[in-house]
Enzyme design. Structure first.
Site, PDB file in Angstrom:
ATOM      1  CD  GLU A 149     -33.617  36.274  -3.901  1.00  0.00           C
ATOM      2  OE1 GLU A 149     -34.699  35.707  -3.659  1.00  0.00           O
ATOM      3  OE2 GLU A 149     -33.386  36.881  -4.968  1.00  0.00           O
ATOM      4  CE  LYS A 199     -39.793  31.085  -3.068  1.00  0.00           C
ATOM      5  NZ  LYS A 199     -40.050  32.531  -2.846  1.00  0.00           N
TER       6      LYS A 199
HETATM    7  O1  KIV Z   1     -39.243  33.442  -7.621  1.00  0.00           O
HETATM    8  C1  KIV Z   1     -38.180  32.834  -7.501  1.00  0.00           C
HETATM    9  O2  KIV Z   1     -37.624  32.293  -8.475  1.00  0.00           O
HETATM   10  C2  KIV Z   1     -37.588  32.735  -6.186  1.00  0.00           C
HETATM   11  C3  KIV Z   1     -36.204  32.202  -6.092  1.00  0.00           C
HETATM   12  C4  KIV Z   1     -35.243  33.236  -6.531  1.00  0.00           C
HETATM   13  C5  KIV Z   1     -35.886  31.687  -4.746  1.00  0.00           C
HETATM   14  O3  KIV Z   1     -38.189  33.127  -5.237  1.00  0.00           O
END
Ligand code: KIV
Length: 294
Positions: A192, A123
Protein backbone atom coordinates in the site's frame (compact mmCIF):
# COMPACT_ATOMS: atom_id res chain seq x y z
CA UNK A 1 -23.78 -4.58 -19.45
CA UNK A 2 -25.35 -7.84 -18.23
CA UNK A 3 -26.33 -7.36 -14.59
CA UNK A 4 -27.87 -10.79 -14.08
CA UNK A 5 -26.12 -13.51 -12.12
CA UNK A 6 -24.02 -15.77 -14.36
CA UNK A 7 -25.97 -18.92 -15.35
CA UNK A 8 -23.16 -21.32 -14.50
CA UNK A 9 -21.44 -20.50 -11.21
CA UNK A 10 -17.75 -19.65 -11.42
CA UNK A 11 -15.25 -21.94 -9.77
CA UNK A 12 -14.36 -20.96 -6.20
CA UNK A 13 -11.19 -18.88 -6.06
CA UNK A 14 -8.69 -20.24 -3.56
CA UNK A 15 -5.18 -19.38 -2.41
CA UNK A 16 -4.03 -21.92 -5.00
CA UNK A 17 -5.82 -19.91 -7.70
CA UNK A 18 -3.84 -16.89 -6.51
CA UNK A 19 -0.61 -18.87 -6.95
CA UNK A 20 -1.62 -20.12 -10.40
CA UNK A 21 -2.55 -16.60 -11.49
CA UNK A 22 0.87 -15.38 -10.41
CA UNK A 23 2.55 -18.14 -12.40
CA UNK A 24 0.41 -17.38 -15.46
CA UNK A 25 0.86 -13.62 -14.97
CA UNK A 26 -2.90 -13.13 -14.83
CA UNK A 27 -3.81 -10.01 -12.81
CA UNK A 28 -5.83 -10.59 -9.64
CA UNK A 29 -8.77 -8.27 -8.90
CA UNK A 30 -9.68 -7.58 -5.30
CA UNK A 31 -12.14 -5.18 -3.66
CA UNK A 32 -13.28 -4.52 -0.14
CA UNK A 33 -16.83 -5.28 0.98
CA UNK A 34 -18.48 -5.05 4.36
CA UNK A 35 -22.06 -6.11 3.68
CA UNK A 36 -24.25 -8.59 1.80
CA UNK A 37 -25.32 -6.45 -1.22
CA UNK A 38 -21.79 -5.25 -1.98
CA UNK A 39 -20.42 -8.78 -1.67
CA UNK A 40 -23.12 -10.04 -4.02
CA UNK A 41 -22.27 -7.35 -6.59
CA UNK A 42 -18.54 -8.06 -6.34
CA UNK A 43 -19.15 -11.77 -6.88
CA UNK A 44 -21.42 -11.12 -9.88
CA UNK A 45 -18.87 -8.66 -11.31
CA UNK A 46 -16.29 -11.46 -11.41
CA UNK A 47 -14.00 -10.02 -8.71
CA UNK A 48 -11.40 -12.62 -7.67
CA UNK A 49 -11.15 -11.75 -4.00
CA UNK A 50 -13.04 -9.77 -1.38
CA UNK A 51 -11.24 -8.22 1.54
CA UNK A 52 -13.41 -7.40 4.52
CA UNK A 53 -10.98 -4.64 5.42
CA UNK A 54 -10.75 -2.84 8.72
CA UNK A 55 -11.23 0.24 6.52
CA UNK A 56 -14.76 -0.66 7.64
CA UNK A 57 -14.00 1.61 10.60
CA UNK A 58 -13.63 4.67 8.40
CA UNK A 59 -15.95 4.16 5.43
CA UNK A 60 -18.85 2.41 7.20
CA UNK A 61 -18.57 3.14 10.92
CA UNK A 62 -17.40 6.77 10.58
CA UNK A 63 -14.24 6.59 12.72
CA UNK A 64 -11.22 8.82 11.94
CA UNK A 65 -8.97 5.78 11.45
CA UNK A 66 -9.05 1.98 11.70
CA UNK A 67 -7.85 1.69 15.30
CA UNK A 68 -11.22 1.47 17.12
CA UNK A 69 -12.42 -1.50 15.02
CA UNK A 70 -12.96 -4.63 17.14
CA UNK A 71 -12.98 -8.37 16.44
CA UNK A 72 -16.77 -8.37 16.96
CA UNK A 73 -17.18 -5.58 14.36
CA UNK A 74 -15.08 -7.54 11.89
CA UNK A 75 -16.80 -10.89 12.44
CA UNK A 76 -20.25 -9.32 12.13
CA UNK A 77 -19.42 -7.78 8.74
CA UNK A 78 -17.48 -10.85 7.54
CA UNK A 79 -20.59 -12.98 8.10
CA UNK A 80 -22.70 -10.62 6.00
CA UNK A 81 -20.12 -10.74 3.19
CA UNK A 82 -19.88 -14.53 3.34
CA UNK A 83 -23.66 -14.73 2.85
CA UNK A 84 -23.39 -12.65 -0.34
CA UNK A 85 -20.24 -13.93 -2.07
CA UNK A 86 -19.44 -17.57 -2.77
CA UNK A 87 -16.85 -17.52 -5.53
CA UNK A 88 -14.23 -14.91 -4.53
CA UNK A 89 -11.50 -15.73 -2.05
CA UNK A 90 -12.77 -14.13 1.17
CA UNK A 91 -10.18 -12.47 3.38
CA UNK A 92 -10.88 -11.08 6.85
CA UNK A 93 -8.70 -8.23 8.07
CA UNK A 94 -7.37 -8.72 11.61
CA UNK A 95 -8.14 -5.54 13.57
CA UNK A 96 -5.72 -3.53 15.72
CA UNK A 97 -4.59 -5.43 18.85
CA UNK A 98 -6.14 -8.73 17.75
CA UNK A 99 -2.70 -10.16 16.79
CA UNK A 100 0.03 -7.84 18.13
CA UNK A 101 0.28 -8.96 21.77
CA UNK A 102 1.00 -12.68 21.33
CA UNK A 103 1.05 -15.40 18.68
CA UNK A 104 -1.43 -17.45 20.73
CA UNK A 105 -3.96 -14.66 20.73
CA UNK A 106 -3.31 -14.09 17.02
CA UNK A 107 -3.96 -17.77 16.20
CA UNK A 108 -7.17 -17.79 18.26
CA UNK A 109 -8.48 -14.64 16.63
CA UNK A 110 -7.44 -15.71 13.12
CA UNK A 111 -9.28 -18.98 13.69
CA UNK A 112 -12.48 -17.12 14.53
CA UNK A 113 -12.53 -15.56 11.04
CA UNK A 114 -12.67 -19.03 9.48
CA UNK A 115 -14.70 -20.85 12.10
CA UNK A 116 -17.30 -18.20 12.96
CA UNK A 117 -17.41 -15.82 9.99
CA UNK A 118 -17.04 -17.80 6.75
CA UNK A 119 -13.67 -16.34 5.70
CA UNK A 120 -11.08 -18.32 3.71
CA UNK A 121 -8.01 -16.41 4.93
CA UNK A 122 -6.91 -13.50 7.11
CA UNK A 123 -4.77 -10.42 6.52
CA UNK A 124 -2.55 -8.66 9.00
CA UNK A 125 -0.20 -5.70 8.85
CA UNK A 126 3.56 -5.58 9.37
CA UNK A 127 6.86 -7.09 8.29
CA UNK A 128 9.68 -8.79 10.20
CA UNK A 129 8.11 -7.93 13.57
CA UNK A 130 5.13 -10.15 12.61
CA UNK A 131 7.19 -13.07 11.25
CA UNK A 132 6.55 -15.41 14.19
CA UNK A 133 2.87 -14.47 14.30
CA UNK A 134 2.41 -15.24 10.61
CA UNK A 135 4.32 -18.49 10.99
CA UNK A 136 2.06 -19.58 13.90
CA UNK A 137 -1.18 -18.73 12.11
CA UNK A 138 -0.05 -20.52 8.94
CA UNK A 139 0.99 -23.53 11.06
CA UNK A 140 -2.60 -23.65 12.34
CA UNK A 141 -3.76 -24.13 8.74
CA UNK A 142 -4.99 -20.57 8.24
CA UNK A 143 -3.82 -18.78 5.08
CA UNK A 144 -2.31 -15.35 5.82
CA UNK A 145 -2.03 -12.33 3.55
CA UNK A 146 0.64 -9.82 4.60
CA UNK A 147 0.37 -6.04 4.30
CA UNK A 148 3.38 -3.73 3.88
CA UNK A 149 3.97 -0.07 3.13
CA UNK A 150 1.34 2.31 4.46
CA UNK A 151 -0.16 0.04 7.10
CA UNK A 152 -3.05 2.11 8.49
CA UNK A 153 -2.94 0.57 11.98
CA UNK A 154 0.45 2.31 12.37
CA UNK A 155 -0.96 5.72 11.43
CA UNK A 156 0.30 7.29 14.67
CA UNK A 157 3.75 5.71 14.34
CA UNK A 158 3.97 7.11 10.78
CA UNK A 159 2.70 10.55 11.86
CA UNK A 160 -0.25 10.38 9.44
CA UNK A 161 -1.34 8.50 6.33
CA UNK A 162 1.89 8.84 4.28
CA UNK A 163 3.46 6.95 1.40
CA UNK A 164 6.24 4.59 2.53
CA UNK A 165 9.49 3.26 1.06
CA UNK A 166 10.52 6.47 -0.70
CA UNK A 167 14.17 6.44 0.39
CA UNK A 168 16.66 3.72 -0.59
CA UNK A 169 16.98 2.59 3.04
CA UNK A 170 13.22 2.43 3.64
CA UNK A 171 12.69 0.66 0.31
CA UNK A 172 15.39 -1.94 1.15
CA UNK A 173 13.67 -2.66 4.45
CA UNK A 174 10.39 -3.25 2.62
CA UNK A 175 12.08 -5.62 0.14
CA UNK A 176 13.50 -7.57 3.08
CA UNK A 177 10.16 -7.59 4.90
CA UNK A 178 8.43 -8.90 1.79
CA UNK A 179 10.94 -11.76 1.53
CA UNK A 180 10.51 -12.58 5.21
CA UNK A 181 6.71 -12.71 4.94
CA UNK A 182 6.99 -15.06 1.97
CA UNK A 183 9.48 -17.20 3.87
CA UNK A 184 7.21 -17.59 6.92
CA UNK A 185 4.32 -18.72 4.74
CA UNK A 186 2.20 -15.74 3.68
CA UNK A 187 0.30 -16.70 0.51
CA UNK A 188 0.10 -13.12 -0.78
CA UNK A 189 0.99 -9.56 0.15
CA UNK A 190 -0.75 -6.19 -0.03
CA UNK A 191 1.60 -3.32 -0.93
CA UNK A 192 0.00 0.00 0.00
CA UNK A 193 1.17 3.49 -0.99
CA UNK A 194 4.71 2.59 -2.03
CA UNK A 195 6.58 3.80 -5.12
CA UNK A 196 5.62 1.97 -8.31
CA UNK A 197 9.23 0.95 -9.12
CA UNK A 198 9.62 -0.59 -5.67
CA UNK A 199 6.31 -2.49 -5.86
CA UNK A 200 7.31 -3.86 -9.27
CA UNK A 201 10.71 -4.94 -7.96
CA UNK A 202 9.16 -6.70 -4.94
CA UNK A 203 6.57 -8.37 -7.19
CA UNK A 204 9.29 -9.66 -9.50
CA UNK A 205 11.36 -10.98 -6.62
CA UNK A 206 8.53 -12.85 -4.88
CA UNK A 207 6.91 -16.15 -5.80
CA UNK A 208 3.70 -15.16 -4.02
CA UNK A 209 1.38 -12.59 -5.63
CA UNK A 210 1.45 -8.96 -4.55
CA UNK A 211 -1.76 -6.95 -4.48
CA UNK A 212 -1.21 -3.23 -4.87
CA UNK A 213 -3.16 -0.22 -3.66
CA UNK A 214 -1.48 3.02 -4.63
CA UNK A 215 1.52 0.93 -5.68
CA UNK A 216 1.44 1.20 -9.48
CA UNK A 217 0.81 -1.24 -12.28
CA UNK A 218 3.71 -3.61 -11.55
CA UNK A 219 1.89 -5.61 -8.85
CA UNK A 220 0.30 -9.01 -9.51
CA UNK A 221 -3.13 -7.69 -8.60
CA UNK A 222 -4.95 -4.58 -7.46
CA UNK A 223 -7.25 -3.76 -4.56
CA UNK A 224 -9.34 -0.66 -3.84
CA UNK A 225 -11.68 0.28 -1.05
CA UNK A 226 -15.07 -0.09 -2.74
CA UNK A 227 -16.47 3.06 -1.12
CA UNK A 228 -13.65 5.05 -2.80
CA UNK A 229 -14.21 3.39 -6.18
CA UNK A 230 -17.98 4.01 -6.18
CA UNK A 231 -17.77 7.48 -4.60
CA UNK A 232 -19.58 6.60 -1.39
CA UNK A 233 -17.01 7.93 1.09
CA UNK A 234 -17.65 11.60 1.67
CA UNK A 235 -14.48 12.77 3.45
CA UNK A 236 -11.66 12.45 0.87
CA UNK A 237 -10.60 10.49 -2.21
CA UNK A 238 -7.03 9.17 -2.04
CA UNK A 239 -4.96 10.34 -5.03
CA UNK A 240 -4.40 6.76 -6.25
CA UNK A 241 -8.12 5.98 -6.51
CA UNK A 242 -9.94 5.84 -9.84
CA UNK A 243 -13.60 6.66 -9.18
CA UNK A 244 -15.99 4.64 -11.34
CA UNK A 245 -19.22 6.14 -9.93
CA UNK A 246 -20.48 8.89 -7.61
CA UNK A 247 -22.91 6.93 -5.46
CA UNK A 248 -22.98 9.46 -2.61
CA UNK A 249 -24.38 12.11 -4.98
CA UNK A 250 -26.97 9.67 -6.38
CA UNK A 251 -28.12 8.59 -2.90
CA UNK A 252 -28.26 12.20 -1.72
CA UNK A 253 -30.41 13.24 -4.68
CA UNK A 254 -32.78 10.30 -4.18
CA UNK A 255 -33.19 11.11 -0.49
CA UNK A 256 -33.81 14.80 -1.22
CA UNK A 257 -36.56 13.82 -3.70
CA UNK A 258 -38.10 11.47 -1.16
CA UNK A 259 -38.06 14.20 1.49
CA UNK A 260 -39.75 16.65 -0.90
CA UNK A 261 -42.37 14.05 -1.89
CA UNK A 262 -43.23 13.22 1.72
CA UNK A 263 -43.47 16.85 2.81
CA UNK A 264 -45.60 17.67 -0.27
CA UNK A 265 -47.82 14.60 0.37
CA UNK A 266 -46.84 13.31 -3.08
CA UNK A 267 -45.74 9.97 -1.64
CA UNK A 268 -47.22 7.42 -1.22
CA UNK A 269 -49.46 7.49 -4.30
CA UNK A 270 -52.28 4.97 -4.85
CA UNK A 271 -49.89 2.56 -6.59
CA UNK A 272 -47.77 2.40 -3.42
CA UNK A 273 -50.80 1.72 -1.19
CA UNK A 274 -52.95 -1.32 -0.47
CA UNK A 275 -56.74 -1.11 -0.41
CA UNK A 276 -59.55 -3.26 1.01
CA UNK A 277 -62.14 -4.67 -1.38
CA UNK A 278 -65.12 -2.31 -1.45
CA UNK A 279 -67.49 -4.92 0.05
CA UNK A 280 -65.10 -5.56 2.97
CA UNK A 281 -64.70 -1.85 3.52
CA UNK A 282 -68.48 -1.28 3.57
CA UNK A 283 -68.91 -4.25 5.90
CA UNK A 284 -66.39 -2.73 8.27
CA UNK A 285 -68.14 0.64 8.25
CA UNK A 286 -71.51 -1.01 8.85
CA UNK A 287 -70.22 -3.15 11.70
CA UNK A 288 -68.60 -0.12 13.31
CA UNK A 289 -71.90 1.77 13.02
CA UNK A 290 -73.81 -1.23 14.45
CA UNK A 291 -71.38 -1.49 17.32
CA UNK A 292 -71.76 2.22 17.99
CA UNK A 293 -75.52 2.00 18.03
CA UNK A 294 -75.55 -1.09 20.23
O1 KIV B 1 -8.65 -2.27 5.33
C1 KIV B 1 -8.50 -2.25 4.11
O2 KIV B 1 -9.44 -1.97 3.34
C2 KIV B 1 -7.20 -2.57 3.57
C3 KIV B 1 -6.96 -2.32 2.13
C4 KIV B 1 -6.78 -0.87 1.90
C5 KIV B 1 -5.84 -3.11 1.58
O3 KIV B 1 -6.34 -2.97 4.30
Amino acid sequence: MDTAAPSSPRKKITTRTFQLKKQRQEPISMLTAYDYPTALAADRAGIDSILVGDSLGMVVLGYENTLPVTMEDMLHHCRAVARGAHTPLLIGDMPFMSYQSSSEKAVDNAGRFLQQAGMDAVKLEGGRERAETVRSIVAAGIPVMGHLGLTPQSVHAFGGFRAQGKTAAAAKRLVEDARILQQVGAFSLVLEAVPAQLAKLISEQLEIPTIGIGAGIGCDGQVLVTHDLIGQFDRFVPAFVKQYAQIHAIVLEAMQHYHLDVTARAFPADEHSIFMEENEWQALLTSLEDGHDG
